[in-house]
Design a protein around this motif. Structure first.
Motif, PDB file in Angstrom:
ATOM      1  N   CYS A  56       0.842  -1.200   0.000  1.00 55.51           N
ATOM      2  CA  CYS A  56       0.000   0.000   0.000  1.00 55.51           C
ATOM      3  C   CYS A  56       0.883   1.258   0.000  1.00 55.51           C
ATOM      4  O   CYS A  56       1.833   1.351   0.771  1.00 55.51           O
ATOM      5  CB  CYS A  56      -0.891  -0.019   1.229  1.00 55.51           C
ATOM      6  SG  CYS A  56      -1.843   1.478   1.450  1.00 55.51           S
ATOM      7  N   ARG A  57       0.507   2.196  -0.852  1.00 59.70           N
ATOM      8  CA  ARG A  57       1.257   3.448  -0.994  1.00 59.70           C
ATOM      9  C   ARG A  57       1.265   4.250   0.318  1.00 59.70           C
ATOM     10  O   ARG A  57       2.231   4.940   0.620  1.00 59.70           O
ATOM     11  CB  ARG A  57       0.573   4.255  -2.122  1.00 59.70           C
ATOM     12  CG  ARG A  57       1.009   5.663  -2.316  1.00 59.70           C
ATOM     13  CD  ARG A  57       0.466   6.192  -3.649  1.00 59.70           C
ATOM     14  NE  ARG A  57      -1.005   6.124  -3.767  1.00 59.70           N
ATOM     15  CZ  ARG A  57      -1.838   7.008  -3.210  1.00 59.70           C
ATOM     16  NH1 ARG A  57      -1.392   7.992  -2.478  1.00 59.70           N
ATOM     17  NH2 ARG A  57      -3.145   6.887  -3.383  1.00 59.70           N
ATOM     18  N   VAL A  58       0.197   4.136   1.109  1.00 57.94           N
ATOM     19  CA  VAL A  58       0.088   4.934   2.331  1.00 57.94           C
ATOM     20  C   VAL A  58       0.657   4.206   3.557  1.00 57.94           C
ATOM     21  O   VAL A  58       1.490   4.763   4.275  1.00 57.94           O
ATOM     22  CB  VAL A  58      -1.387   5.322   2.587  1.00 57.94           C
ATOM     23  CG1 VAL A  58      -1.550   5.986   3.950  1.00 57.94           C
ATOM     24  CG2 VAL A  58      -1.877   6.237   1.479  1.00 57.94           C
ATOM     25  N   CYS A  59       0.207   2.961   3.774  1.00 57.95           N
ATOM     26  CA  CYS A  59       0.545   2.311   5.053  1.00 57.95           C
ATOM     27  C   CYS A  59       1.526   1.153   4.923  1.00 57.95           C
ATOM     28  O   CYS A  59       1.941   0.575   5.925  1.00 57.95           O
ATOM     29  CB  CYS A  59      -0.728   1.839   5.753  1.00 57.95           C
ATOM     30  SG  CYS A  59      -1.425   0.345   5.026  1.00 57.95           S
ATOM     31  N   GLN A  69      -6.972  -2.503   1.680  1.00 53.60           N
ATOM     32  CA  GLN A  69      -8.393  -2.499   2.047  1.00 53.60           C
ATOM     33  C   GLN A  69      -8.693  -1.547   3.214  1.00 53.60           C
ATOM     34  O   GLN A  69      -9.804  -1.012   3.295  1.00 53.60           O
ATOM     35  CB  GLN A  69      -8.850  -3.915   2.395  1.00 53.60           C
ATOM     36  CG  GLN A  69      -8.011  -4.572   3.466  1.00 53.60           C
ATOM     37  CD  GLN A  69      -8.585  -5.906   3.924  1.00 53.60           C
ATOM     38  OE1 GLN A  69      -9.770  -6.052   4.171  1.00 53.60           O
ATOM     39  NE2 GLN A  69      -7.718  -6.904   4.036  1.00 53.60           N
ATOM     40  N   PHE A  70      -7.734  -1.314   4.103  1.00 50.68           N
ATOM     41  CA  PHE A  70      -7.995  -0.453   5.266  1.00 50.68           C
ATOM     42  C   PHE A  70      -7.898   1.021   4.882  1.00 50.68           C
ATOM     43  O   PHE A  70      -8.695   1.843   5.335  1.00 50.68           O
ATOM     44  CB  PHE A  70      -7.026  -0.790   6.403  1.00 50.68           C
ATOM     45  CG  PHE A  70      -7.086  -2.238   6.794  1.00 50.68           C
ATOM     46  CD1 PHE A  70      -8.180  -2.722   7.503  1.00 50.68           C
ATOM     47  CD2 PHE A  70      -6.095  -3.126   6.414  1.00 50.68           C
ATOM     48  CE1 PHE A  70      -8.275  -4.070   7.837  1.00 50.68           C
ATOM     49  CE2 PHE A  70      -6.172  -4.475   6.740  1.00 50.68           C
ATOM     50  CZ  PHE A  70      -7.267  -4.959   7.447  1.00 50.68           C
ATOM     51  N   CYS A  71      -6.925   1.352   4.049  1.00 51.15           N
ATOM     52  CA  CYS A  71      -6.779   2.744   3.618  1.00 51.15           C
ATOM     53  C   CYS A  71      -7.897   3.148   2.666  1.00 51.15           C
ATOM     54  O   CYS A  71      -8.234   4.319   2.555  1.00 51.15           O
ATOM     55  CB  CYS A  71      -5.415   2.955   2.958  1.00 51.15           C
ATOM     56  SG  CYS A  71      -4.049   2.835   4.127  1.00 51.15           S
ATOM     57  N   ASP A  77     -11.432   4.806  10.935  1.00 53.36           N
ATOM     58  CA  ASP A  77     -11.093   6.115  11.499  1.00 53.36           C
ATOM     59  C   ASP A  77      -9.650   6.500  11.133  1.00 53.36           C
ATOM     60  O   ASP A  77      -8.692   5.885  11.609  1.00 53.36           O
ATOM     61  CB  ASP A  77     -11.244   6.013  13.024  1.00 53.36           C
ATOM     62  CG  ASP A  77     -11.072   7.363  13.695  1.00 53.36           C
ATOM     63  OD1 ASP A  77     -10.618   8.311  13.015  1.00 53.36           O
ATOM     64  OD2 ASP A  77     -11.394   7.452  14.896  1.00 53.36           O
ATOM     65  N   ALA A  78      -9.531   7.525  10.290  1.00 53.56           N
ATOM     66  CA  ALA A  78      -8.203   7.935   9.805  1.00 53.56           C
ATOM     67  C   ALA A  78      -7.428   8.735  10.849  1.00 53.56           C
ATOM     68  O   ALA A  78      -6.248   9.026  10.652  1.00 53.56           O
ATOM     69  CB  ALA A  78      -8.352   8.736   8.522  1.00 53.56           C
ATOM     70  N   THR A  79      -8.076   9.087  11.972  1.00 54.97           N
ATOM     71  CA  THR A  79      -7.356   9.863  12.991  1.00 54.97           C
ATOM     72  C   THR A  79      -6.569   8.952  13.942  1.00 54.97           C
ATOM     73  O   THR A  79      -5.808   9.425  14.772  1.00 54.97           O
ATOM     74  CB  THR A  79      -8.314  10.742  13.822  1.00 54.97           C
ATOM     75  OG1 THR A  79      -9.130   9.895  14.632  1.00 54.97           O
ATOM     76  CG2 THR A  79      -9.182  11.623  12.933  1.00 54.97           C
ATOM     77  N   ARG A 102      -6.749   3.105  11.225  1.00 53.65           N
ATOM     78  CA  ARG A 102      -5.893   2.711  10.099  1.00 53.65           C
ATOM     79  C   ARG A 102      -4.574   2.166  10.644  1.00 53.65           C
ATOM     80  O   ARG A 102      -4.300   2.273  11.840  1.00 53.65           O
ATOM     81  CB  ARG A 102      -5.635   3.930   9.201  1.00 53.65           C
ATOM     82  CG  ARG A 102      -6.896   4.621   8.702  1.00 53.65           C
ATOM     83  CD  ARG A 102      -7.333   4.072   7.358  1.00 53.65           C
ATOM     84  NE  ARG A 102      -8.655   4.562   6.997  1.00 53.65           N
ATOM     85  CZ  ARG A 102      -8.885   5.532   6.095  1.00 53.65           C
ATOM     86  NH1 ARG A 102      -7.878   6.126   5.486  1.00 53.65           N
ATOM     87  NH2 ARG A 102     -10.129   5.897   5.817  1.00 53.65           N
ATOM     88  N   TYR A 103      -3.769   1.641   9.753  1.00 49.76           N
ATOM     89  CA  TYR A 103      -2.511   1.014  10.169  1.00 49.76           C
ATOM     90  C   TYR A 103      -1.295   1.682   9.537  1.00 49.76           C
ATOM     91  O   TYR A 103      -1.417   2.431   8.573  1.00 49.76           O
ATOM     92  CB  TYR A 103      -2.501  -0.458   9.763  1.00 49.76           C
ATOM     93  CG  TYR A 103      -3.429  -1.305  10.577  1.00 49.76           C
ATOM     94  CD1 TYR A 103      -3.032  -1.815  11.810  1.00 49.76           C
ATOM     95  CD2 TYR A 103      -4.714  -1.591  10.117  1.00 49.76           C
ATOM     96  CE1 TYR A 103      -3.892  -2.591  12.564  1.00 49.76           C
ATOM     97  CE2 TYR A 103      -5.585  -2.374  10.866  1.00 49.76           C
ATOM     98  CZ  TYR A 103      -5.168  -2.870  12.088  1.00 49.76           C
ATOM     99  OH  TYR A 103      -6.011  -3.634  12.839  1.00 49.76           O
TER     100      TYR A 103
END
Ligand SMILES: [Zn+2]
Length: 199
Positions: A56-59, A69-71, A77-79, A102-103
């Protein structure tokens, strides 16, 4: 020691984590004995995972697309960001149903003995996420062993000045163990009993 392809196979297997020279030999000779179809299924599974699965590009979790799937899930909750060492630890936390945020997957833990420093892990991306997204809490769920604790302390010192709440999952997990081996109830309790650190 052996001829061409057999030795190549032993050498490749011996590079895998937890596989010593003896195991590498045993697995290589097992593969020589099984049907061609069975061996090809294994070879195909390896090729497909490399071709289709990305990070994943983010996590940095494993993902079939650009985002995991989580991002991708707007209900998460993104916070809240839970930091783990490996994707398998994330799976262990999901099983507890304690976490709806998120992770962030580091890709390991700081370990001077193994030559793993902060720059070898996805730490810079974590700092960027905390700095740009509206993150209220970072939960450090690295393993309860020496490397995991050292990594948690390092992250707490790094993230503290950014003004975000930094918590560590509670002790009570088997010391020296890995999250993935903790049962759901123990891990769920450790998660619910997390404490703020580095404040
Ligand atoms: Zn992701």
């Amino acid at each position: 020691m052996y001829e061409g392809p057999v030795q190549d196979l032993i050498d490749e297997l011996g590079r895998l984590p937890g596989i010593g020279p003896k195991s590498a030999q045993r697995i290589a000779f097992h593969l020589l004995k099984i049907d061609t179809a069975e061996a090809e299924r294994l070879a195909r599974a390896i090729s497909e995972v490399k071709a289709k699965v990305h990070f994943c590009r983010v996590c940095h979790n494993v993902s079939e697309g650009d985002l995991c799937q989580f991002c991708r899930d707007p209900r998460r909750d993104a916070t809240l960001i839970c930091v783990v060492e490996e994707p398998r630890d994330l799976v262990a936390i999901e099983r507890t149903h304690e976490f709806r945020g998120r992770y962030h997957v580091l890709g390991g833990a700081i370990s001077p003995i193994d030559g793993v420093g902060p720059d070898d892990l996805a730490i810079r991306d974590l700092v960027t996420r905390v700095g740009t997204d509206q993150v209220s809490e970072v939960i450090l769920a690295t393993n309860p062993n020496v490397e995991g604790e050292a990594t948690a302390m390092y992250l707490a010192r790094l993230l503290g000045p950014l003004g975000v709440k930094v918590t560590r999952i509670a002790s009570g997990l088997p010391v020296g163990g890995d999250l993935e081996y903790a049962d759901e109830i123990t891990l769920g309790r450790a998660f619910a009993g997390r404490r703020e650190i580095g404040a």
